[in-house]
Design a protein around this motif. Structure first.
Motif, PDB file in Angstrom:
ATOM      1  N   UNK A 161       0.829  -1.214   0.000  1.00  0.00           N
ATOM      2  CA  UNK A 161       0.000   0.000   0.000  1.00  0.00           C
ATOM      3  C   UNK A 161       0.859   1.258   0.000  1.00  0.00           C
ATOM      4  N   UNK A 162       0.217   2.366  -0.294  1.00  0.00           N
ATOM      5  CA  UNK A 162       0.922   3.641  -0.440  1.00  0.00           C
ATOM      6  C   UNK A 162       1.560   4.088   0.868  1.00  0.00           C
ATOM      7  N   UNK A 163       0.879   3.917   1.986  1.00  0.00           N
ATOM      8  CA  UNK A 163       1.423   4.361   3.273  1.00  0.00           C
ATOM      9  C   UNK A 163       2.656   3.575   3.640  1.00  0.00           C
ATOM     10  N   UNK A 164       2.657   2.281   3.271  1.00  0.00           N
ATOM     11  CA  UNK A 164       3.847   1.473   3.577  1.00  0.00           C
ATOM     12  C   UNK A 164       5.023   1.897   2.700  1.00  0.00           C
ATOM     13  N   UNK A 165       4.758   2.195   1.446  1.00  0.00           N
ATOM     14  CA  UNK A 165       5.831   2.656   0.562  1.00  0.00           C
ATOM     15  C   UNK A 165       6.423   3.970   1.060  1.00  0.00           C
ATOM     16  N   UNK A 166       5.567   4.891   1.513  1.00  0.00           N
ATOM     17  CA  UNK A 166       6.071   6.162   2.038  1.00  0.00           C
ATOM     18  C   UNK A 166       6.888   5.948   3.308  1.00  0.00           C
ATOM     19  N   UNK A 167       6.424   5.080   4.186  1.00  0.00           N
ATOM     20  CA  UNK A 167       7.176   4.771   5.411  1.00  0.00           C
ATOM     21  C   UNK A 167       8.531   4.157   5.085  1.00  0.00           C
ATOM     22  N   UNK A 168       8.529   3.218   4.146  1.00  0.00           N
ATOM     23  CA  UNK A 168       9.783   2.579   3.766  1.00  0.00           C
ATOM     24  C   UNK A 168      10.755   3.589   3.146  1.00  0.00           C
ATOM     25  N   UNK A 169      10.239   4.500   2.351  1.00  0.00           N
ATOM     26  CA  UNK A 169      11.090   5.531   1.743  1.00  0.00           C
ATOM     27  C   UNK A 169      11.698   6.434   2.810  1.00  0.00           C
ATOM     28  N   UNK A 170      10.886   6.856   3.799  1.00  0.00           N
ATOM     29  CA  UNK A 170      11.403   7.702   4.878  1.00  0.00           C
ATOM     30  C   UNK A 170      12.488   6.987   5.678  1.00  0.00           C
ATOM     31  N   UNK A 171      12.277   5.705   5.932  1.00  0.00           N
ATOM     32  CA  UNK A 171      13.284   4.947   6.687  1.00  0.00           C
ATOM     33  C   UNK A 171      14.579   4.793   5.900  1.00  0.00           C
ATOM     34  N   UNK A 172      14.470   4.564   4.609  1.00  0.00           N
ATOM     35  CA  UNK A 172      15.676   4.435   3.783  1.00  0.00           C
ATOM     36  C   UNK A 172      16.458   5.750   3.750  1.00  0.00           C
ATOM     37  N   UNK A 173      15.751   6.866   3.616  1.00  0.00           N
ATOM     38  CA  UNK A 173      16.423   8.174   3.617  1.00  0.00           C
ATOM     39  C   UNK A 173      17.089   8.430   4.958  1.00  0.00           C
ATOM     40  N   UNK A 174      16.398   8.115   6.036  1.00  0.00           N
ATOM     41  CA  UNK A 174      16.969   8.307   7.372  1.00  0.00           C
ATOM     42  C   UNK A 174      18.205   7.438   7.567  1.00  0.00           C
ATOM     43  N   UNK A 175      18.122   6.189   7.175  1.00  0.00           N
ATOM     44  CA  UNK A 175      19.272   5.292   7.311  1.00  0.00           C
ATOM     45  C   UNK A 175      20.448   5.770   6.465  1.00  0.00           C
ATOM     46  N   UNK A 176      20.159   6.257   5.253  1.00  0.00           N
ATOM     47  CA  UNK A 176      21.231   6.763   4.385  1.00  0.00           C
ATOM     48  C   UNK A 176      21.902   7.981   5.017  1.00  0.00           C
ATOM     49  N   UNK A 177      21.128   8.866   5.647  1.00  0.00           N
ATOM     50  CA  UNK A 177      21.710  10.043   6.292  1.00  0.00           C
ATOM     51  C   UNK A 177      22.577   9.654   7.483  1.00  0.00           C
ATOM     52  N   UNK A 178      22.082   8.700   8.288  1.00  0.00           N
ATOM     53  CA  UNK A 178      22.877   8.244   9.440  1.00  0.00           C
ATOM     54  C   UNK A 178      24.169   7.584   8.979  1.00  0.00           C
ATOM     55  N   UNK A 179      24.069   6.765   7.930  1.00  0.00           N
ATOM     56  CA  UNK A 179      25.257   6.112   7.407  1.00  0.00           C
ATOM     57  C   UNK A 179      26.258   7.127   6.863  1.00  0.00           C
ATOM     58  N   UNK A 180      25.769   8.150   6.218  1.00  0.00           N
ATOM     59  CA  UNK A 180      26.649   9.196   5.691  1.00  0.00           C
ATOM     60  C   UNK A 180      27.360   9.925   6.817  1.00  0.00           C
ATOM     61  N   UNK A 181      26.611  10.263   7.885  1.00  0.00           N
ATOM     62  CA  UNK A 181      27.229  10.936   9.024  1.00  0.00           C
ATOM     63  C   UNK A 181      28.284  10.050   9.677  1.00  0.00           C
ATOM     64  N   UNK A 182      27.989   8.748   9.801  1.00  0.00           N
ATOM     65  CA  UNK A 182      28.966   7.822  10.392  1.00  0.00           C
ATOM     66  C   UNK A 182      30.230   7.747   9.537  1.00  0.00           C
ATOM     67  N   UNK A 183      30.065   7.720   8.248  1.00  0.00           N
ATOM     68  CA  UNK A 183      31.227   7.674   7.368  1.00  0.00           C
ATOM     69  C   UNK A 183      32.056   8.945   7.482  1.00  0.00           C
ATOM     70  N   UNK A 184      31.377  10.097   7.568  1.00  0.00           N
ATOM     71  CA  UNK A 184      32.113  11.356   7.709  1.00  0.00           C
ATOM     72  C   UNK A 184      32.887  11.391   9.025  1.00  0.00           C
ATOM     73  N   UNK A 185      32.250  10.931  10.099  1.00  0.00           N
ATOM     74  CA  UNK A 185      32.943  10.905  11.394  1.00  0.00           C
ATOM     75  C   UNK A 185      34.123   9.940  11.350  1.00  0.00           C
ATOM     76  N   UNK A 186      33.908   8.779  10.726  1.00  0.00           N
ATOM     77  CA  UNK A 186      34.985   7.792  10.618  1.00  0.00           C
ATOM     78  C   UNK A 186      36.145   8.333   9.793  1.00  0.00           C
TER      79      UNK A 186
END
Length: 281
Positions: A76-101
């Motif tokens: 469903x559409x709400x699940x796709x939007x939730x999954x997209x938000x989680x992927x963006x959030x995870x990508x941002x956290x991973x990017x910050x971790x890489x920058x700190x590393x």
């Protein structure tokens, strides 16, 4: 007269009661009630079972069609939007971790470079410090195996002066200091190992002249009841002494073979030939 009526002598047929058919049908219906009831119950039961099974099959088919349609249509559409938000959030956290590393890694590399540079500077400073120490000792000689009590008092200048008189060296040198080094041995603890005597001269040329003269004198001179062999050497730092001490075994082996072997500063073995040529062993 009328003739008499003839009577019918045939047996009369039995009379059927009224409503015969209805009563017979009712009797047939009322006969064997248990069997009829059991048959009706079995029939209704089988019909209900068939209807239940058919209903379950229809429900399963309906659910399967709904599931197939849902899977074909995607989440469903709400699940796709939730999954997209989680992927963006995870990508941002991973990017910050890489920058700190990467920042930590860069700092570690810089620190490692600084540590390597400091080690090199420390090694160079240690070499320079050892060289300065040995330069400050260039005008000194050390006399070994001279028994304790040979000198008069803590000052050994008069004792060294008398030795130099035996070498015909009296007025050509000026002695700055002469004293024993190290702690005084307790009575009964290695009495045959006296403390060495350090002698300081004013000029390097005077020191070399006295060292060679005393070395020639000590070749044929012993002192004390144990007749210990006296010998004289240059004064070196602890580091150079350890390096030269490690070469003693090889030096003795070459000398036992009849070769004129000696050590060159800091700790290099050389051999002098009969014609005066100095070479490596």
């Amino acid at each position: 007269m009328s003739p008499p009526k003839k009577t019918d002598k045939r047996p009369a047929s039995p009379t059927k009661p009224q409503g015969n058919a209805r009563h017979v049908k009712a009797a047939k219906t009322l006969s064997f009630p248990d069997e009829v009831n059991m048959q009706s119950q079995n029939t209704s039961g089988s019909r209900s079972q068939d209807g239940g099974a058919h209903g379950d099959a229809s429900l399963n088919e309906t659910l399967q069609r709904q599931h197939d349609s849902t899977m074909s249509a995607g989440p469903p559409q709400w699940f796709q939007e939730f999954e997209t938000r989680q992927e963006v959030r995870f990508a941002n956290v991973l990017k910050e971790c890489r920058e700190v590393f990467e920042g930590f890694k860069l700092e570690m590399d810089n620190m490692q470079d600084e540590i390597t540079m400091l080690k090199q500077k420390l090694e160079l400073a240690d070499v320079k410090l050892d060289d300065l120490e040995n330069r400050s000792r260039r005008n000194n000689i050390v006399i070994f195996n001279l028994p304790e009590g040979t000198e008069q008092g803590p000052d050994c200048c008069s004792l060294i002066g008398n030795m130099l008189k035996d070498c015909n060296i009296v007025d050509q040198v000026s002695i700055q200091r002469a004293h024993r080094t190290g702690k005084l041995k307790q009575p009964g603890s290695r009495p045959n190992k006296p403390r060495p005597i350090h002698v300081g001269f004013t000029f390097f040329q005077e020191k070399e002249k006295c060292r060679k003269a005393l070395a020639d004198l000590f070749k044929s001179k012993t002192i004390g009841p144990s007749e210990a062999k006296l010998f004289v050497a240059n004064d070196y730092s602890q580091k150079v002494q350890q390096l030269r001490r490690a070469k003693l075994q090889e030096l003795r082996r070459l000398r036992n073979e009849g070769k004129n072997a000696f050590l060159v500063y800091p700790a290099t073995i050389k051999i002098r030939e009969a014609n005066g040529v100095v070479r490596d062993p």
